[in-house]
Write an enzyme that holds these catalytic residues in place. Structure first.
Site, PDB file in Angstrom:
ATOM      1  N   GLU A   1      67.417  45.115  17.466  1.00  0.00           N
ATOM      2  CA  GLU A   1      67.060  43.704  17.666  1.00  0.00           C
ATOM      3  C   GLU A   1      66.850  43.125  16.280  1.00  0.00           C
ATOM      4  OE1 GLU A   1      67.011  40.880  19.759  1.00  0.00           O
ATOM      5  OE2 GLU A   1      66.447  42.502  21.123  1.00  0.00           O
TER       6      GLU A   1
ATOM      7  N   CYS B   1      61.147  36.470  15.343  1.00  0.00           N
ATOM      8  CA  CYS B   1      62.610  36.363  15.259  1.00  0.00           C
ATOM      9  C   CYS B   1      63.097  35.223  16.139  1.00  0.00           C
ATOM     10  CB  CYS B   1      63.282  37.679  15.600  1.00  0.00           C
ATOM     11  SG  CYS B   1      62.720  38.356  17.141  1.00  0.00           S
TER      12      CYS B   1
END
Ligand SMILES: Cc1cc2nc3c(=O)[nH]c(=O)nc-3n(C[C@H](O)[C@H](O)[C@H](O)COP(=O)(O)OP(=O)(O)OC[C@H]3O[C@@H](n4cnc5c(N)ncnc54)[C@H](O)[C@@H]3O)c2cc1C
Length: 1001
Positions: free
Chosen positions: A756, A790
């Protein structure tokens, strides 16, 4: 009081009331007019009602006739579908073609809706308002004026709101000199009721009002209300503090008490407070208020209403997993109103009562109770909303005389939001007005004792269902923190102080269940105060990794052979432990990585969700699935853990992501080597405690913090590792992908990498976006946790049509927020995580100065700690580095585009595809975004952070990551090898018949 007799008298009075107004209907239901026709159509057609209310909401933003025509088409369909009722009043206009006829029709619709709004509003500005008030007073109605405003998102707006009230009071004061009291002919309308009367929304006085920051919020609102109350007192007026959403309820009551406790306002009983009968808390709140007033010798004034935010409160509570704060049976609110009205009337000697209802049963009950209790007439009055229930207000005037209208005024944009609330209220299925005047419900039913209805409904409910205690309940997200509850605020303070007692400890590695203290250690510090050491953490070497791997190898077979259900039990136990210790686990994050209270709590909540969800998912996946339907063979598809997993976790969601990746690996039958981020190693250690408490076998999970340069590649490249779960930067992620691809000697399987990585996420602001929501949500998405997510928003792409309005409000809103240590809930933004992050963000701010124009560089920040200025820069285009590179800090780039297509193109113009958002009220553009905005998680008309396990499976593609979504139904599959076992079941031509039950899905 003889209840039976009283109830009979209430019903008799109600019948008389109905009779006195028979044949009349409120103008919203009058079908000779456009509004009445539209309401009628809306109540018969739910879909039209939704579209109409949404269209009303967006209408004031439609500044050109082209945009108006387009939206009408998008909301109500083309020429053919347009409901006849909408065309009413547009003589000769055929349809919505592009020509003049179309424009004419659109204009007619616009002005019809505008006049519908004006029905509930006494004017768009003060002078129009005064004119209407004069007329109302001539008809013997008193008033309470309220200034409508957009949601207050900045201190500039809050101060403007305050100023508007001070000016309004001056104007009303000088105007009132020309008036005579309605019943007295003197300077009071009746008894103690002054002619000048205003109502005010307390939260609008402070843009940063938040339950989590209770003390400061109360303090600021008190300060801003003080001059308004003082002026009201000086001119001999009355001011009522309205009650808003539940989140502000305790704040508002506290504000009222503090103001009334001030020496200058102790005797000022013209300062009133609203209580909402639909809240389950109100019986208690009322008792407390009455006994406080009695003991302090303070005279009160209370307006009782049922409450205007019923739909909102129920939806929000359900979304956040909270107990619903309002009653859910309508009659419960009605009964509570009568109960509470009685308590107030009993206290009439020191509490003035305003009854705010349009319900004839409720009003009749108040009248009869007041009579029974011998309450002097000038100790209570009746209030209704302007534009609603005209027959009721007329009937009231006939019998009670003392009738006050709640009279809002303001511009069209807030006016429309107010209109939507009123339309909802009028057309709600359970609305007294709808049932009485639009549906002609039977009078007896409308006048029934609500307490009786409640008892009947409850009886029916208790007999309806029983549930099995043996089945596990379906997955539900852990509730978000509810800081309106004092206990939760106090629990946080307590947890932080407990954690503080434990700071500075030395932490070992945990290998094969043993504590290993190493020579080399790293201190983890509080980013808001680097002098404060959170913990001193042992550092793993390659040799330690070898030991951990060896232990994994020994434990793997046994762990993998356990049934999925048995492994799931460990996760359920881990979740139980985390739930019990949620505040303390969150407090560690506040101090170690600078997370705000709500976000630290949400992080632990997410960890619990992962445990609960993946456990259930494993139970689902561990049932072998029978494939094919051919006779004579059985095919079973099943899954087995891949082997040993390396989990390399980030510091920004230090527990949630660590827990998500490790628990997925564990429950699927893998052994786990867990390397937390150095900056959050102590929080990482708390995960170890969770697994220890859950009884995870020693050889299965190992805690090995260490330097990336020492053990990072070693772990990734090790031939015994079969799966790597990583969350972090794109650079490190790509390096892992590359290194893991190379097969080493002795390696028996191809490694799987789940990575990720970063994002350069954009939110598009369409030209019809609701700015009240867009501004608040962009701020939270960009600057929540200092932009170190993020999923954070780092680009906001704004259509030129709305650019100036949006940017001005955004910058002012950002200027208003406070930056400081996260442990003080007053601060919206805290420090970035360490010195490197600080330097990196500062260098991007320098770049921003070169590439664009700085609109805000908020540098009123603490000097100590890793703080950086919140920065907003405009003039950025896709060619700029600022539009392409992930910053991971509070730097927001604004990009201006000419239309929605360009906005989508620019949004897609990076290598990343993680999250994205759109604020738009154009159904066509929202559809376009669904089709063309290429991101893993697309959010429409909300912020772009805070994905919830199961509800919003999370993860991106392109350079944002490889692998399927965390918290989603495919995630666990990545940690397992699928195996298909086929057995030939035919023996000498005989094959068992396949029963339907054998088919397991
Ligand atoms: C002068 C005045 C001032 C006001 N100030 C405020 C204020 O400060 N704050 C505020 O919130 N409202 C305020 N209101 C709005 C008020 O809350 C609504 O107008 C009122 O709730 C409508 O109730 P009713 O008795 O007129 O109608 P009814 O039709 O009898 O009651 C409708 C009300 O019942 C409740 N209800 C609806 N469905 C359910 C259900 N399924 N279960 C339980 N309860 C349900 C809701 O409160 C709904 O509004 C004010 C109203 C007036 C007249």
């Amino acid at each position: 009081m003889d209840r039976e007799k009283l109830n009979q008298r209430i019903k008799d009075r109600g019948r008389e009331f109905f009779k006195s107004i028979s044949g009349e209907a409120p103008s919203v239901f009058n079908k000779s007019w456009w509004t009445g026709k539209v309401m009628d159509w809306a109540m018969k057609n739910e879909n039209f009602k939704v579209q109409l209310f949404r269209f009303v909401d967006v209408l004031p933003y439609l500044s050109s006739s082209a945009s108006l025509v387009r939206h009408i088409q998008e909301y109500f369909g083309g020429e053919q579908e347009l409901p006849g009722v909408l065309k009413w009043g547009a003589r000769g206009a055929g349809g919505l073609g592009k020509g003049i006829a179309g424009k004419l029709l659109a204009k007619t619709i616009y002005s019809n809706i505008q006049s519908m709004a004006m029905q509930f509003i006494i004017g768009e500005n003060t002078s129009q308002a005064i004119k209407t008030l004069r007329k109302l007073r001539k008809d013997n109605f008193a008033f309470t004026v309220d200034i409508l405003g957009e949601a207050t998102v900045s201190e500039e707006e809050a101060l403007f709101y305050q100023k508007s009230y001070l000016e309004l009071l001056d104007v009303l004061h000088s105007e009132s000199k020309k008036w005579k009291g309605i019943l007295t002919g003197g300077d009071k309308d009746w008894g103690y009721a002054p002619m000048v009367n205003c109502s005010i929304k307390p939260s609008a006085l402070y843009s940063q009002a938040r339950a989590v920051d209770f003390e400061n919020t109360v303090d600021v609102i008190c300060k801003r209300l003080t001059p308004i109350v003082a002026k009201t007192k000086e001119i001999g007026g009355h001011l009522c503090i309205d009650m808003e959403q539940y989140a502000y309820k305790d704040i508002t009551i506290e504000v009222y008490k503090r103001l009334r406790s001030k020496e200058e306002f102790r005797d000022f009983d013209q300062l009133a407070l609203v209580l909402q009968a639909y809240l389950k808390d109100t019986d208690r709140d009322l008792e407390e208020l009455l006994s406080w007033a009695r003991s302090e010798g303070i005279r009160l004034s209370i307006r009782l209403v049922k409450g205007a935010y019923w739909d909102y409160e129920t939806v929000i509570a359900k979304q956040r997993g909270w107990e619903i704060p309002v009653y859910t049976i309508k009659a419960e609110s009605d009964a509570a109103f009568e109960r509470q009205a009685e308590r107030i009337l009993q206290s009439h000697e020191f509490c003035y009562f305003a009854c705010g209802s349009h319900n004839i049963r409720t009003i009749s009950a108040v009248m009869e109770m007041a009579k029974e209790l011998k309450v002097p007439e000038d100790r209570y009055e009746f209030q209704v909303l302007y534009g609603m229930a005209e027959p009721v207000r007329k009937g009231l005037l006939n019998v009670a005389k003392r009738v006050r209208l709640y009279a809002p005024y303001g511009e069209l944009i807030p006016g429309m939001a107010y209109l939507v609330r009123r339309l909802l209220e009028n057309t709600a299925n359970e609305s007294f007005l709808r049932q009485s005047f639009a549906e002609g419900a039977e009078m007896d039913r409308l006048l029934e004792d609500p307490q009786k209805i409640v008892e009947e409904k409850r009886k029916n409910k208790t007999t309806s269902h029983t549930s099995s205690a043996t089945t596990r309940t379906p997955f539900k997200n852990h509730p978000l923190a509810d800081f309106t509850k004092k206990e939760q605020r106090e629990a946080f303070v307590q947890a932080i102080s407990e954690v503080r007692q434990e700071l500075g400890r030395t932490y070992p590695l945990i290998i094969n269940g043993e504590e290993v203290y190493t020579q080399e250690k790293v201190a983890s510090v509080n980013p808001a105060n680097p002098q404060e050491v959170i913990g001193i953490v042992s550092q793993a070497s390659r040799e330690h990794i070898d030991r951990a791997l060896e232990a994994c190898r020994e434990s793997l077979y046994e762990w993998r052979q356990l049934s999925g259900e048995d492994r799931a039990k460990f996760l359920f136990r881990a979740a139980d432990y985390a739930r019990k210790n949620i505040f303390k686990l969150a407090a560690w994050q506040v101090l170690e990585v600078g997370k705000q209270w709500d976000q630290a709590h949400a992080d632990v909540g997410e960890a619990i969700d992962f445990l609960e969800y993946y456990a259930r998912e494993m139970i689902r996946l561990s049932r072998p699935r029978r494939m094919g339907r051919a006779p004579g063979e059985i095919n079973h598809l099943l899954y087995q853990g891949k082997g040993i997993a390396a989990v390399i976790a980030p510091w920004n969601f230090p527990l949630a992501i660590s827990c998500g990746m490790t628990s997925a690996a564990l429950v699927t039958g893998n052994c786990v080597i867990y390397k937390p981020a150095t900056l959050s190693s102590v929080v990482g250690y708390t995960l170890t405690s969770i697994y220890q408490a859950a009884g995870i076998p020693k050889g299965v999970f190992h805690y090995v913090p260490g330097k990336g340069s020492e053990i990072g590649d070693y772990l990734v490249e090790h031939p015994l590792i079969s799966v790597i779960a990583f969350t972090g930067s794109m650079e490190v992620g790509l390096r892992i992908v590359e290194r893991a691809a190379k097969v080493k000697e002795g390696q028996e399987q191809v490694k799987r990498v789940i990575a990720e990585m970063g994002g350069k996420n954009a939110i598009i602001i369409d030209d019809d976006a609701d700015l009240d929501e867009a501004v608040v949500d962009v701020i939270y998405s960009a600057f929540g946790y200092q932009g170190q997510k993020c999923s954070a928003c780092s680009r906001v792409i704004v259509l030129e049509e709305i650019y100036d309005r949006f940017v001005k409000r955004l910058v002012e809103a950002a200027r208003s927020i406070s930056i400081g240590p996260a442990e003080d809930p007053h601060h919206y933004m805290g420090p970035v995580v360490d010195e490197n992050a600080q330097k990196k963000v500062l260098s991007y701010i320098e770049l921003a100065k070169k590439e664009g124009k700085i609109l805000l560089l908020k540098d009123d920040i603490p000097q100590q700690g890793y703080f950086v200025p919140l920065t907003i820069v405009e003039g950025i285009t896709p060619e700029h580095r600022l539009a392409q590179e992930e910053i991971f800090g509070p730097v927001l780039s604004i990009m201006k585009v000419k239309d929605f297509d360009q906005a989508i193109d620019w949004a897609n113009s990076t290598r990343y595809a993680l999250t994205g958002g759109v604020f738009s009220r154009s159904p066509r553009n929202l559809q376009k975004a669904r089709e063309r905005f290429r991101v893993g998680n697309l959010y429409l008309n909300r912020g772009i952070t805070g994905a919830l396990v199961e509800r919003q499976p999370f993860g991106g593609f392109k350079m944002s990551g490889v692998g399927s979504k965390a918290g989603g139904p495919d995630y666990l599959l990545q940690f397992m090898d699928p195996i298909c076992i086929t057995e030939n079941t035919m023996r000498r031509g005989f094959a068992p018949i396949c029963e339907e039950d054998d088919w397991i899905e």
